[in-house]
Write a protein that holds these residues in place. Structure first.
Motif, short mmCIF file in Angstrom:
data_model
loop_
_atom_site.label_atom_id
_atom_site.label_comp_id
_atom_site.label_asym_id
_atom_site.label_seq_id
_atom_site.Cartn_x
_atom_site.Cartn_y
_atom_site.Cartn_z
N GLU A 1 45.03 114.22 49.39
CA GLU A 1 44.07 115.13 48.74
C GLU A 1 43.95 116.46 49.48
N GLU A 2 44.24 116.44 50.78
CA GLU A 2 44.22 117.71 51.52
C GLU A 2 45.32 118.64 51.01
N LEU A 3 46.51 118.09 50.79
CA LEU A 3 47.61 118.91 50.29
C LEU A 3 47.38 119.35 48.86
N VAL A 4 46.80 118.47 48.04
CA VAL A 4 46.49 118.85 46.66
C VAL A 4 45.48 119.99 46.65
N ALA A 5 44.44 119.88 47.50
CA ALA A 5 43.44 120.94 47.56
C ALA A 5 44.07 122.26 48.01
N PHE A 6 44.96 122.19 49.00
CA PHE A 6 45.64 123.41 49.45
C PHE A 6 46.45 124.03 48.32
N ALA A 7 47.20 123.20 47.59
CA ALA A 7 48.04 123.71 46.51
C ALA A 7 47.19 124.30 45.39
N GLU A 8 46.13 123.62 45.00
CA GLU A 8 45.30 124.10 43.89
C GLU A 8 44.53 125.36 44.27
N LEU B 1 55.20 126.88 50.77
CA LEU B 1 54.00 126.25 50.24
C LEU B 1 53.78 124.88 50.88
N ALA B 2 54.83 124.05 50.90
CA ALA B 2 54.71 122.72 51.51
C ALA B 2 54.52 122.82 53.01
N HIS B 3 55.31 123.68 53.65
CA HIS B 3 55.22 123.85 55.10
C HIS B 3 53.82 124.31 55.51
N SER B 4 53.28 125.30 54.81
CA SER B 4 51.95 125.81 55.15
C SER B 4 50.87 124.78 54.83
N GLY B 5 51.09 123.98 53.78
CA GLY B 5 50.13 122.93 53.47
C GLY B 5 50.02 121.91 54.58
N GLU C 1 68.19 124.62 46.76
CA GLU C 1 67.03 123.74 46.88
C GLU C 1 65.76 124.40 46.37
N HIS C 2 64.79 123.54 45.99
CA HIS C 2 63.48 124.02 45.57
C HIS C 2 62.45 122.98 45.98
N THR C 3 61.27 123.44 46.42
CA THR C 3 60.23 122.57 46.97
C THR C 3 58.93 122.74 46.19
N ALA C 4 58.16 121.65 46.02
CA ALA C 4 56.88 121.73 45.33
C ALA C 4 55.96 120.61 45.83
N ILE C 5 54.65 120.82 45.67
CA ILE C 5 53.64 119.80 46.00
C ILE C 5 53.21 119.12 44.71
N ILE C 6 53.25 117.81 44.68
CA ILE C 6 52.85 117.04 43.49
C ILE C 6 51.33 116.95 43.43
N VAL C 7 50.75 117.33 42.30
CA VAL C 7 49.29 117.33 42.17
C VAL C 7 48.80 116.35 41.12
N ALA C 8 49.67 115.81 40.28
CA ALA C 8 49.28 114.80 39.29
C ALA C 8 50.51 113.98 38.93
N VAL C 9 50.29 112.69 38.67
CA VAL C 9 51.36 111.76 38.31
C VAL C 9 50.78 110.71 37.36
#
Length: 501
Positions: free
Chosen positions: A311-318, A335-339, A417-425
């Motif tokens: 949830e910390e990473l989701v909050a950072f991404a949102e 984005l992922a690294h900074s999260g 390559e491409h990177t992303a944070i998953i926020v919903a599944v």
């Protein structure tokens, strides 16, 4: 004199010492909450103390089995129930809340004074000693703590890290554990456990670089004398490694010790010793040991890690999406690294255990790797670890992927390559997710992510994995840095289990 049954009971209790890493985790992670107030810009969804880690179902990372010694066959291939179309998409939802965890009791340790029945360990007969140590041998052999007999790998004899002593007149050998748990094996030992989809493409592993330190490897220069560098020549300039080193001297006798952490989370330790008055690089004393990538974690440990960081990473991404401003350089990886870094710098989470930081395209514990194809039967994927689903806060890596969004848009992700944070599944487990199981990418349903690129600030998209027609995908679970071993540092000999070539 104690009976054989009593000796067997003592051997079982002696096995409880294998839980020492669980104690280390518990002692480190069950810390009181930080008293520092959260800053106005804090994104944390919670504060306060964190739960203790669950007990480990098996001993964490140990060296791999000897090649050719047997092992479980590869998981069977599964055929989708409907090859013409993937299963229907489940409704969007959040992962169910997990039950609260209680701190488990620490493993007990056996001492002679506390042994039931008052066994006199100082006066055991040779037969009793043989019976007891036979049980210990069986216990340690199951956990990979014994070396194979010399020549078992088909090559040069394998030296053993343990001194052996006889047990009376019996032709039996027992292991005496040393403080340093390092082992010696051939390269084949590592090859036997390779998981070919396990990491984004990389040409270097700890075992391959370990070969650089063999006496048979020619060194064209005295690279070890450069005090400005901290990495050996084969990895200098690589973005797929991290490491460090230190120097010491005693008169003309010089020593350089270092370590290298690789993108697959394997580790190399090395030591070089030389005389500063001699100038032949191939006359120096050189040693190196490597530790293979960590073994997969159990369901409880992976879910616990998600409780810590998800949830910390989701909050950072949102929050980044809402702000509409690029993170870092604006690259997707930032984005992922900074999260992950924000968990260390945010006052509300600064007391949390440090998560494994991004290294190359690795962002923690790999638990899914797959390759896409328009034909569902041609897709390939493998599950790794004990959790049964992708969760909010996991991190996805794409490599030259062609896919559709759930609203019909066609996308190309990754060049390469491409990177992303998953926020919903989807709020459902993957039907047959289990460690080592064949799970195809379309079975993931959909992934909603927050991502950014040089051309776009953080934004949200939902990708339809049933339309994943080309490329590769890896999904990581952020985990504490204990996953790669306690306190990585330049030391010799390494205190973690390690191999010599």
């Amino acid at each position: 004199m104690p009976t054989f049954a009593e000796l067997r009971e003592q051997a079982k209790k002696a096995g409880s010492m294998a839980g020492s890493q669980v104690n280390s985790l518990r002692d480190r992670f069950n810390q009181p909450a930080s008293s520092s107030p959260s800053s106005g810009g804090s994104h944390s969804f919670r504060s306060g103390s964190i739960s203790s880690p669950p007990p480990m179902a098996k001993k964490p990372p140990m060296p791999p089995p000897v090649r050719g010694a047997g092992g479980a066959p590869p998981p069977p291939m599964r055929t989708p129930s409907s090859p013409d179309a993937p299963p229907a998409m489940p409704a969007r939802g959040l992962p169910p809340s997990l039950p609260s965890r209680t701190q488990s009791s620490a493993p007990s340790h056996v001492s002679a004074g506390s042994a039931p029945g008052g066994i006199d360990w100082a006066n055991l007969t040779e037969d009793d000693k043989y019976a007891f140590f036979s049980l210990l041998d069986e216990y340690f052999a199951r956990r990979g703590l014994h070396d194979a007999p010399a020549g078992a790998q088909g090559g040069a004899p394998v030296s053993t890290p343990f001194p052996f002593t006889g047990a009376g007149s019996h032709a039996h050998q027992r292991a005496v554990l040393r403080t340093n748990p390092s082992q010696t094996h051939t390269r084949a030992a590592l090859d036997s456990q390779q998981f070919h989809l396990d990491t984004p493409p990389t040409s270097m592993t700890s075992a391959t670089i370990c070969e650089f330190f063999l006496p048979s490897t020619h060194w064209p220069s005295a690279w070890y004398e450069d005090k400005k560098g901290s990495l050996p020549p084969p990895v200098v300039g690589s973005k797929d490694v991290q490491g460090g080193g230190r120097w010491s001297s005693y008169g003309d006798e010089m020593t350089r010790i270092g370590y290298v952490l690789f993108a697959d989370l394997s580790v190399l330790w090395y030591r070089v010793q030389w005389n500063s008055q001699r100038h032949d690089p191939n006359s120096v004393q050189r040693e190196a040991m490597y530790r293979p990538p960590p073994e997969p974690w159990s369901s409880d440990l992976l879910r616990w890690a998600n409780e810590l960081y998800g949830e910390e990473l989701v909050a950072f991404a949102e929050n980044s999406e809402a702000a509409g401003q690029p993170i870092g350089r604006g690259e997707c990886w930032d984005l992922a690294h900074s999260g992950l870094q924000s968990i260390l710098t945010n006052p509300a989470t600064a007391h949390f255990p440090k998560p494994v930081q991004s290294i190359s395209r690795t962002h923690g514990h790999l638990f899914f790797a797959g390759s896409g194809a328009a034909n569902y039967n041609a897709q390939v994927g493998r599950w790794r670890g004990g959790d049964d689903r992708v969760r909010r806060g996991d991190i996805v890596e794409w490599n030259r992927v062609k896919i559709q969004t759930t609203d019909g848009g066609r996308m190309t992700l990754g060049d390469p390559e491409h990177t992303a944070i998953i926020v919903a599944v989807p709020d459902e487990p993957i039907p047959s997710a289990a460690d080592g199981a064949d799970v195809k990418p379309y079975e993931l349903g959909w992934l909603e992510v927050v991502e950014q690129s040089k051309a776009h600030p953080p934004m949200r998209r939902r990708y339809d994995m049933s339309k994943f027609s080309e490329g590769k995908v890896w999904i990581y679970r952020p985990v504490p840095d204990e996953y790669i071993g306690p306190g990585l540092t330049a030391e010799w000999p390494p205190q973690q289990p390690a191999y010599s070539l």
